[in-house]
Scaffold this motif. Structure first.
Motif, PDB file in Angstrom:
ATOM      1  N   LEU A 337      28.110   1.864  73.437  1.00  0.00           N
ATOM      2  CA  LEU A 337      28.531   3.199  73.861  1.00  0.00           C
ATOM      3  C   LEU A 337      27.663   3.619  75.047  1.00  0.00           C
ATOM      4  N   VAL A 338      28.295   4.171  76.053  1.00  0.00           N
ATOM      5  CA  VAL A 338      27.554   4.523  77.270  1.00  0.00           C
ATOM      6  C   VAL A 338      27.501   6.034  77.443  1.00  0.00           C
ATOM      7  N   THR A 339      26.287   6.538  77.644  1.00  0.00           N
ATOM      8  CA  THR A 339      26.103   7.966  77.900  1.00  0.00           C
ATOM      9  C   THR A 339      25.413   8.116  79.238  1.00  0.00           C
ATOM     10  N   ASN A 340      25.929   8.957  80.067  1.00  0.00           N
ATOM     11  CA  ASN A 340      25.300   9.189  81.358  1.00  0.00           C
ATOM     12  C   ASN A 340      23.982   9.939  81.182  1.00  0.00           C
ATOM     13  N   ILE A 341      22.952   9.499  81.895  1.00  0.00           N
ATOM     14  CA  ILE A 341      21.751  10.351  81.992  1.00  0.00           C
ATOM     15  C   ILE A 341      21.396  10.416  83.466  1.00  0.00           C
ATOM     16  N   ASP A 342      20.950  11.576  83.911  1.00  0.00           N
ATOM     17  CA  ASP A 342      20.804  11.721  85.356  1.00  0.00           C
ATOM     18  C   ASP A 342      19.671  10.888  85.934  1.00  0.00           C
ATOM     19  N   ILE A 343      18.533  10.906  85.255  1.00  0.00           N
ATOM     20  CA  ILE A 343      17.429  10.077  85.756  1.00  0.00           C
ATOM     21  C   ILE A 343      16.999   9.159  84.625  1.00  0.00           C
ATOM     22  N   SER A 348       8.000   0.855  83.388  1.00  0.00           N
ATOM     23  CA  SER A 348       6.801   0.408  84.091  1.00  0.00           C
ATOM     24  C   SER A 348       6.442   1.308  85.263  1.00  0.00           C
ATOM     25  N   GLY A 349       7.258   2.314  85.499  1.00  0.00           N
ATOM     26  CA  GLY A 349       6.986   3.202  86.633  1.00  0.00           C
ATOM     27  C   GLY A 349       7.603   2.703  87.929  1.00  0.00           C
ATOM     28  N   ILE A 350       8.020   1.457  87.961  1.00  0.00           N
ATOM     29  CA  ILE A 350       8.723   0.971  89.157  1.00  0.00           C
ATOM     30  C   ILE A 350      10.170   0.699  88.761  1.00  0.00           C
ATOM     31  N   PRO A 351      11.089   0.826  89.699  1.00  0.00           N
ATOM     32  CA  PRO A 351      12.495   0.642  89.304  1.00  0.00           C
ATOM     33  C   PRO A 351      12.773  -0.770  88.806  1.00  0.00           C
ATOM     34  N   ASP A 352      13.687  -0.876  87.867  1.00  0.00           N
ATOM     35  CA  ASP A 352      14.106  -2.189  87.376  1.00  0.00           C
ATOM     36  C   ASP A 352      15.603  -2.138  87.094  1.00  0.00           C
ATOM     37  N   PHE A 353      16.164  -3.201  86.545  1.00  0.00           N
ATOM     38  CA  PHE A 353      17.609  -3.282  86.333  1.00  0.00           C
ATOM     39  C   PHE A 353      18.112  -2.079  85.518  1.00  0.00           C
ATOM     40  N   ASN A 354      17.382  -1.747  84.443  1.00  0.00           N
ATOM     41  CA  ASN A 354      17.863  -0.672  83.561  1.00  0.00           C
ATOM     42  C   ASN A 354      17.796   0.689  84.242  1.00  0.00           C
ATOM     43  N   SER A 355      16.696   0.942  84.952  1.00  0.00           N
ATOM     44  CA  SER A 355      16.614   2.252  85.599  1.00  0.00           C
ATOM     45  C   SER A 355      17.591   2.312  86.780  1.00  0.00           C
ATOM     46  N   ASP A 356      17.791   1.175  87.458  1.00  0.00           N
ATOM     47  CA  ASP A 356      18.767   1.165  88.561  1.00  0.00           C
ATOM     48  C   ASP A 356      20.170   1.496  88.043  1.00  0.00           C
ATOM     49  N   MET A 357      20.480   0.947  86.874  1.00  0.00           N
ATOM     50  CA  MET A 357      21.819   1.171  86.316  1.00  0.00           C
ATOM     51  C   MET A 357      21.966   2.637  85.900  1.00  0.00           C
ATOM     52  N   GLY A 358      20.865   3.193  85.399  1.00  0.00           N
ATOM     53  CA  GLY A 358      20.792   4.630  85.218  1.00  0.00           C
ATOM     54  C   GLY A 358      21.651   5.251  84.148  1.00  0.00           C
ATOM     55  N   GLU A 359      21.838   4.601  83.014  1.00  0.00           N
ATOM     56  CA  GLU A 359      22.505   5.301  81.923  1.00  0.00           C
ATOM     57  C   GLU A 359      21.917   4.836  80.612  1.00  0.00           C
TER      58      GLU A 359
END
Ligand code: BGC
Length: 506
Positions: A337-343, A348-359
Motif C-alpha cells: 500500500l502506498v501513502t504519499n508523504i511530502d518529505i 543516513s542524512g544523505i538522499p538514497d533510493f527510498n528518500s528519492d522515491m519519497g513515499e
C-alpha cells in the motif's frame, strides 16, 4: 405458489452453475486452458541449491563472503544439488515439469570471474543440462543470481565499475558457446532492481554495501552506487544481448531476457496524492529499468528527482539498451500500500533510493496475504505501460515456516498457487503476452533473507540429514496433478481428498 418459486430458484441456480457463475465452477481451470506453448516449471538458484562451495575449483562469490563475515547461516552445503542433481532431475520429471529454471555459479564456471574456464565446473553444468534434456525438461538459465565472483568484487568493485561490462559479456560468451545448443532461454540478471536496492542501497543482501550508520555495511554509498550499479547492469545486459544476436541467435535460435522484482502497488486511500505516489513507486521500482529496456531512457520523475546522481545514457547506449530484452522475467511475491508523504528524510542524512522515491510503502506481508489480483494487476500494468512485451513469471510462491511435519501438509501453499496461476490465466485471457510460469521453489533451499528458517519448496529437504533427503509435500502432488491435466480449484473438499491420499501413501 411457494413450490413454483422454489422450482424457479433451483432452475436459476442450476443455470448459473452451468454457465460457470457458481463460486467453484467459475474458478475451475486446467492446464489445457492455457494457450499452446505456455510453459510451467519451477526453479532454484545455484548458491541456494548446489552447496559444494569449495569443491572442484569453485571460488567464493560475494554471497559466500556476505554470510560468512556476518556469521549467518550459509549455503556451504545447501541442498547438495551439486552431488544430487540426477536424483533431482528424476523428481522434476516425475512431477511433470516442462521447464526448469536454475542459475549458473559464475565462480564455479570461471573461478576468478575472468580468464580460464574451470573444467570441472563446465562439466557439471554440461552434465546437469544433459540430464534435463534427456528427461524432456527445457532448461531456463539465469547468468547472475546474486552470487557475483568475489575476485572481481575485490579487483575493481564489481558492478560499481564499468569494467564489469566486458567481463560479464565474456562470461556470457562462454555460456552461450558451451551450453547454447541445449539452452534456448537465458535471463541475464535475476531481479536486477531488488538486487541493486538490497545490495547497494539498503545493504541487507550481498554484497551488502550501503552508507547507513549501524547497518553493518563497511563500504558503499547509497546515494550514488544504487544508480550506478543499476546503469551498469542495464549496459552489461545490453552488451550480452547484442553478443547473442550477432554471434549465436541465428544458429541457436534462443532468446535473452532481463528480470525484475515486480511488486503490486496500490494507493492506500483514493486521494489524488496517493494515486500520484503509486505511479511514482511504479516508476522507481519497475520503470527504472523497464523504461530504458523498452523506450531507451529513465522515467522523467527519476531524472527530475535524482538529478546528477542518475547516470545518463549516451545516444549509442540508449539505442543498445532499448529493445535488448526478448522477454521480461517477472518475479512476484509482494503487494504494497502506498501513502504519499511530502518529505521522506533519508535515514543516513544523505538522499538514497527510498528518500528519492519519497513515499511511504507499507508492504503487506508475503506470509499472510494471498492477493492474486496483485499478479493480475502487474501483468496488466506491464501490458498497458510497456507495449505488452513477452513475459515469463520466473518466480512466484509461498513461504512457510521450515517445520518438516507442517511443511508436508502445505495446503496454504496449494491455495496460494491455485489462486495465482488462476490470476495468470485471467491476465492471459485479457491479452497479456505471458508465456510461462515458474513456481519458486522446486525444493526447499537456503533462503535469501531467512536462511533455513522458512522455505518455499514443493519438495521438502531435511537439512539435518547429511543425505539431505527430499520428500514431496502436498503441493508437489497438487502441482503434478495440475501439470498432468487435472482440473484445479480443488476447494476444501479436494484438498482434504489430496491430504488423505497423501497420508495413506506414506
Ligand atoms: C530471489 C530468490 C529468493 C526468493 C524468496 C527472490 O527475490 O530471486 O533467490 O529465494 O526471492 O525470498
Amino acid at each position: 405458489m411457494e413450490d413454483v418459486l422454489t422450482l424457479i430458484t433451483m432452475i436459476v441456480l442450476l443455470l448459473l452453475a452451468f454457465h460457470g457463475f457458481g463460486k467453484c465452477s467459475s474458478d475451475l481451470y486446467s492446464r489445457s486452458d492455457f494457450p499452446e506453448g505456455f510453459v510451467f516449471g519451477a526453479g532454484i538458484s545455484a548458491y541456494q541449491w548446489e552447496g559444494a562451495v569449495d569443491e572442484d575449483g569453485r571460488k567464493p562469490s560475494v554471497w559466500d563472503t556476505f554470510l560468512h563475515c556476518r556469521k549467518m547461516d550459509n549455503g556451504d552445503i545447501a541442498c547438495d544439488g551439486y552431488h544430487k542433481y540426477k536424483e533431482d532431475v528424476q523428481l522434476m520429471a516425475e512431477t511433470g515439469l516442462h521447464t526448469f529454471r536454475f542459475s549458473i555459479s559464475w565462480s564455479r564456471l570461471i573461478s576468478n570471474g575472468r580468464g580460464s574456464i574451470n573444467p570441472k565446473g563446465l562439466q557439471f553444468y554440461k552434465n546437469f543440462i544433459q540430464e534435463l534434456v534427456k528427461h524432456g525438461i527445457e532448461p531456463h538459465v539465469t547468468l547472475h543470481h546474486y552470487d557475483f565472483p568475489q575476485y572481481l568484487e575485490d579487483d575493481y568493485g564489481g558492478w560499481t565499475n564499468r569494467k564489469i561490462i566486458k567481463d560479464f559479456t565474456a562470461y556470457a560468451d562462454v555460456c552461450f558457446r558451451e551450453f547454447g545448443n541445449h539452452v534456448k532461454f537465458w535471463t541475464t540478471i535475476n531481479e536486477a532492481n531488488i538486487f541493486t536496492i538490497g545490495g547497494y542501497n539498503d545493504g541487507n543482501s550481498p554484497p551488502g554495501r550501503c552508507s547507513f550508520p549501524g547497518r553493518n555495511c563497511t563500504l558503499g554509498n547509497s546515494s550514488t552506487e544504487t544508480y550506478i550499479v543499476g546503469h551498469n547492469l542495464l549496459l552489461a545486459h545490453a552488451s550480452v544481448s547484442r553478443l547473442y544476436k550477432q554471434k549465436y541467435k541465428d544458429i541457436q535460435g534462443g532468446s535473452v531476457g532481463f528480470s525484475l522484482f515486480a511488486m503490486n502497488f496500490t494507493p492506500s486511500t483514493n486521494s489524488k496524492d496517493d494515486e500520484i505516489a503509486t505511479k511514482r513507486a511504479n516508476d522507481f521500482y519497475l520503470g527504472w529499468m523497464l523504461e530504458p529496456l523498452i523506450y531507451g531512457d529513465y522515467p522523467d520523475v527519476m531524472k527530475r528527482t535524482i538529478g546528477s546522481r542518475l547516470p545518463v545514457f549516451s545516444k549509442e547506449e540508449s539505442e543498445q539498451v532499448k529493445g535488448s530484452s526478448d522477454f521480461i522475467g517477472v518475479i512476484h511475491y509482494l503487494t504494497a500500500l502506498v501513502t504519499n508523504i511530502d518529505i521522506n528524510p533519508s535515514l543516513s542524512g544523505i538522499p538514497d533510493f527510498n528518500s528519492d522515491m519519497g513515499e511511504s510503502i507499507n508492504i503487506l506481508s508475503m506470509r499472510s496475504v494471498v492477493s492474486p489480483w496483485a499478479m493480475e494487476g502487474i501483468l496488466e500494468y506491464i501490458k498497458q505501460s510497456y507495449g505488452n512485451p513477452p513475459v515469463y513469471i520466473l518466480e512466484n510462491g509461498k513461504t512457510m515456516n521450515q517445520d518438516l511435519e507442517l511443511q508436508q501438509k502445505d495446503t496454504p501453499r496449494i491455495e496460494y498457487l491455485d489462486a495465482y496461476i488462476g490470476a495468470v490465466l485471467k491476465a492471459v485471457r485479457n491479452g497479456s503476452d505471458t508465456r510461462g510460469y515458474f513456481v519458486w521453489s522446486f525444493m526447499d533451499l537456503y533462503e535469501l533473507l531467512n536462511g533455513y528458517k522458512s522455505s518455499f519448496g514443493l519438495y521438502s529437504v531435511n537439512f539435518s540429514d547429511p543425505h539431505r533427503k527430499r520428500s514431496p509435500k502436498l503441493s508437489a502432488h497438487w502441482y503434478s496433478g495440475f501439470l498432468k491435466g487435472k482440473p484445479t480449484f480443488l476447494g476444501s473438499q479436494g484438498i482434504t481428498q489430496l491430504h488423505s491420499n497423501f497420508s495413506s501413501s506414506r
